[in-house]
Design an enzyme around this catalytic site. Sequence first.
Site, PDB file in Angstrom:
ATOM      1  N   ASP A 135       0.567  -1.714   0.394  1.00 22.64           N
ATOM      2  CA  ASP A 135      -0.151   0.537   0.065  1.00 22.64           C
ATOM      3  C   ASP A 135       1.156   1.031  -0.042  1.00 22.64           C
ATOM      4  O   ASP A 135       1.432   2.046  -0.792  1.00 22.64           O
ATOM      5  CB  ASP A 135      -0.959  -0.046   1.428  1.00 22.64           C
ATOM      6  CG  ASP A 135      -2.109  -0.824   1.167  1.00 22.64           C
ATOM      7  OD1 ASP A 135      -3.287  -0.671   1.068  1.00 22.64           O
ATOM      8  OD2 ASP A 135      -1.704  -2.253   1.407  1.00 22.64           O
ATOM      9  N   GLU A 193      -5.515   7.665   0.259  1.00 18.27           N
ATOM     10  CA  GLU A 193      -5.863   6.900   1.249  1.00 18.27           C
ATOM     11  C   GLU A 193      -4.184   6.956   2.193  1.00 18.27           C
ATOM     12  O   GLU A 193      -5.017   7.339   3.791  1.00 18.27           O
ATOM     13  CB  GLU A 193      -5.502   5.469   1.293  1.00 18.27           C
ATOM     14  CG  GLU A 193      -6.464   4.629   2.468  1.00 18.27           C
ATOM     15  CD  GLU A 193      -7.026   3.905   1.878  1.00 18.27           C
ATOM     16  OE1 GLU A 193      -7.968   2.976   2.734  1.00 18.27           O
ATOM     17  OE2 GLU A 193      -6.854   3.339   0.415  1.00 18.27           O
ATOM     18  N   ASP A 230      -5.834   5.366  -5.094  1.00 17.43           N
ATOM     19  CA  ASP A 230      -6.160   4.917  -3.431  1.00 17.43           C
ATOM     20  C   ASP A 230      -5.432   3.828  -4.179  1.00 17.43           C
ATOM     21  O   ASP A 230      -5.409   2.866  -5.160  1.00 17.43           O
ATOM     22  CB  ASP A 230      -6.916   3.977  -4.025  1.00 17.43           C
ATOM     23  CG  ASP A 230      -7.674   3.171  -2.616  1.00 17.43           C
ATOM     24  OD1 ASP A 230      -6.425   2.350  -1.866  1.00 17.43           O
ATOM     25  OD2 ASP A 230      -9.007   2.725  -2.106  1.00 17.43           O
ATOM     26  N   ILE A 254      -3.601   0.439  -2.956  1.00 16.81           N
ATOM     27  CA  ILE A 254      -4.199  -0.639  -2.621  1.00 16.81           C
ATOM     28  C   ILE A 254      -5.785  -0.453  -2.890  1.00 16.81           C
ATOM     29  O   ILE A 254      -6.313  -0.156  -1.264  1.00 16.81           O
ATOM     30  CB  ILE A 254      -3.349  -1.642  -2.279  1.00 16.81           C
ATOM     31  CG1 ILE A 254      -2.358  -1.700  -2.738  1.00 16.81           C
ATOM     32  CG2 ILE A 254      -4.719  -3.190  -2.110  1.00 16.81           C
ATOM     33  CD1 ILE A 254      -1.397  -2.531  -1.910  1.00 16.81           C
ATOM     34  N   ASP A 255      -6.855  -0.628  -3.308  1.00 19.90           N
ATOM     35  CA  ASP A 255      -8.107  -0.527  -2.874  1.00 19.90           C
ATOM     36  C   ASP A 255      -8.178  -2.062  -2.722  1.00 19.90           C
ATOM     37  O   ASP A 255      -8.310  -2.687  -3.459  1.00 19.90           O
ATOM     38  CB  ASP A 255      -9.002  -0.053  -4.145  1.00 19.90           C
ATOM     39  CG  ASP A 255     -10.511   0.084  -3.531  1.00 19.90           C
ATOM     40  OD1 ASP A 255     -10.287   0.090  -2.210  1.00 19.90           O
ATOM     41  OD2 ASP A 255     -11.422   0.343  -4.626  1.00 19.90           O
ATOM     42  N   THR A 303      -7.404  -4.278   0.835  1.00 15.64           N
ATOM     43  CA  THR A 303      -5.896  -4.526   0.595  1.00 15.64           C
ATOM     44  C   THR A 303      -6.444  -6.500   1.496  1.00 15.64           C
ATOM     45  O   THR A 303      -5.530  -6.549   1.310  1.00 15.64           O
ATOM     46  CB  THR A 303      -5.803  -3.523   1.502  1.00 15.64           C
ATOM     47  OG1 THR A 303      -5.665  -2.676   1.580  1.00 15.64           O
ATOM     48  CG2 THR A 303      -4.673  -4.133   2.434  1.00 15.64           C
ATOM     49  N   SER A 320     -12.961  -4.281  -3.878  1.00 17.36           N
ATOM     50  CA  SER A 320     -12.024  -2.889  -4.463  1.00 17.36           C
ATOM     51  C   SER A 320     -12.819  -2.368  -5.755  1.00 17.36           C
ATOM     52  O   SER A 320     -14.170  -3.086  -6.167  1.00 17.36           O
ATOM     53  CB  SER A 320     -10.652  -3.378  -4.914  1.00 17.36           C
ATOM     54  OG  SER A 320     -10.839  -4.505  -6.277  1.00 17.36           O
ATOM     55  N   LYS A 330     -15.003  -4.306  -8.679  1.00 19.36           N
ATOM     56  CA  LYS A 330     -15.985  -4.525  -9.536  1.00 19.36           C
ATOM     57  C   LYS A 330     -16.774  -3.352 -10.527  1.00 19.36           C
ATOM     58  O   LYS A 330     -17.726  -3.591 -11.205  1.00 19.36           O
ATOM     59  CB  LYS A 330     -17.265  -4.370  -8.159  1.00 19.36           C
ATOM     60  CG  LYS A 330     -17.003  -5.292  -7.043  1.00 19.36           C
ATOM     61  CD  LYS A 330     -17.494  -5.232  -6.121  1.00 19.36           C
ATOM     62  CE  LYS A 330     -16.901  -4.375  -5.353  1.00 19.36           C
ATOM     63  NZ  LYS A 330     -16.158  -4.126  -4.331  1.00 19.36           N
ATOM     64  N   ARG A 367     -23.644  -1.394  -3.147  1.00 19.21           N
ATOM     65  CA  ARG A 367     -22.913  -1.181  -1.730  1.00 19.21           C
ATOM     66  C   ARG A 367     -23.371  -0.172  -0.830  1.00 19.21           C
ATOM     67  O   ARG A 367     -24.191   0.906  -1.339  1.00 19.21           O
ATOM     68  CB  ARG A 367     -21.838  -0.367  -2.405  1.00 19.21           C
ATOM     69  CG  ARG A 367     -20.362   0.008  -0.509  1.00 19.21           C
ATOM     70  CD  ARG A 367     -19.619   0.414  -1.533  1.00 19.21           C
ATOM     71  NE  ARG A 367     -18.549   1.406   0.011  1.00 19.21           N
ATOM     72  CZ  ARG A 367     -17.889   0.192   0.492  1.00 19.21           C
ATOM     73  NH1 ARG A 367     -17.290  -1.233  -0.571  1.00 19.21           N
ATOM     74  NH2 ARG A 367     -16.797   0.601   1.224  1.00 19.21           N
ATOM     75  N   ASP A 395     -11.931   5.870  -2.978  1.00 15.62           N
ATOM     76  CA  ASP A 395     -12.504   4.570  -2.912  1.00 15.62           C
ATOM     77  C   ASP A 395     -13.795   4.436  -4.214  1.00 15.62           C
ATOM     78  O   ASP A 395     -13.568   3.228  -4.729  1.00 15.62           O
ATOM     79  CB  ASP A 395     -13.590   4.021  -2.027  1.00 15.62           C
ATOM     80  CG  ASP A 395     -12.693   3.311  -0.970  1.00 15.62           C
ATOM     81  OD1 ASP A 395     -11.534   3.220  -0.857  1.00 15.62           O
ATOM     82  OD2 ASP A 395     -12.997   3.381   0.627  1.00 15.62           O
TER      83      ASP A 395
END
Length: 355
Positions: A51, A76, A139, A141-142, A144, A257, A260, A274, A286
């Site tokens: 990250d 982030e 982000d 790493i969206d 994690t 993440s 999608k 969501r 995000d």
Amino acid sequence: MCICSMAYEKELAAAKKAVSLAARLCQKLQRSLSQSDILTKPDNSPVTVADFGSQVVVTLVLQKELQPEPLSLVAEEDSGELRKNGAEAVLESIANLVKDTLDSDGYYPSSPLSTDHVLRAIECGRSEGGSTGRHWVLDPIDGTRGFVRGEQYAVGLALLVEGQVVLGVMACPNLPLACDTQKPSSDEVGCLFSATKGDGSYVQPLKGDGTPQKVQVSSIDNPEEAKFFESYHKPMPIHSSIAKKLGIKSLPVRMDSQAKYGALAQGGGEIYLRFTRNGYQESIWDHAAGSIVTTEAGGVVMDAAGNALDFSRGKHLCHKTGIIVTTEKLKPWLLKAVKESMEEDKLHLLQLQHV
């Protein structure tokens, strides 16, 4: 190429370079991830050296490619945990990971990268964003948790201009290029999505120099035939209520993440739901990159009341409960099902309070 795309040609090239290199770093670490590479944030969510390393790579590449323009970055991760006593080994690991990644591309072939450089690069992401000026949103790493499990994750980078998302690039290293998210083949995995406002959405292989191909959302107009995505981690009960009202027969596709968004943009499903617990604030990183990738592919990204998401309010989204993503053809059906399910939820809560 449209005028809008030409206006951001330099930014798009820089973003694709930055995200591709960051994804390379993440892929390398995911293959050899150990417990010492995983830390825990104050909110108990995981964060890894990847990250931080991904955020450093994106920052350094944007700074170099866009100079002399100053970089305003909303990202982030922060350096708080890395400035604590005992974090020296982790910092050194991040510095080595970043240097190896940049060296592998010949990007900074002889540049020494100290732990101070790492900390300063991470702290470059402290911008608050907002409705004026130009701000990059990252982000690193969206997803994690998905990254740690060896599953889906994304590196998402977007550009805000006067509060509007005008460009987005998203790497999904474990997402198949084909539409079928359930049956990836080993030689078709790894997507690099890119979108510029008014110019459509594109995907190309993350590896190599494949030509970007325009993507379009699914043409299915019968909600019963739709597939829907939801988060792997703690999906909300209202999702199944909405799916039932729509008559959806297939089980939800669960993944972490913004992958999608990418899967929906290329027609691998028709609905992304969501809904989160009360009081949870959605962060702009995000959704910024994924939202423009999907909308430029013909999709719709909105809150539960049907309003477009507003990225101009700083680091967090201000929206009515729930984010829903779908196609124009299914939008009326979905909004109706969402409204009915939310009304039933409220009624159920009132009944419980009077028991």
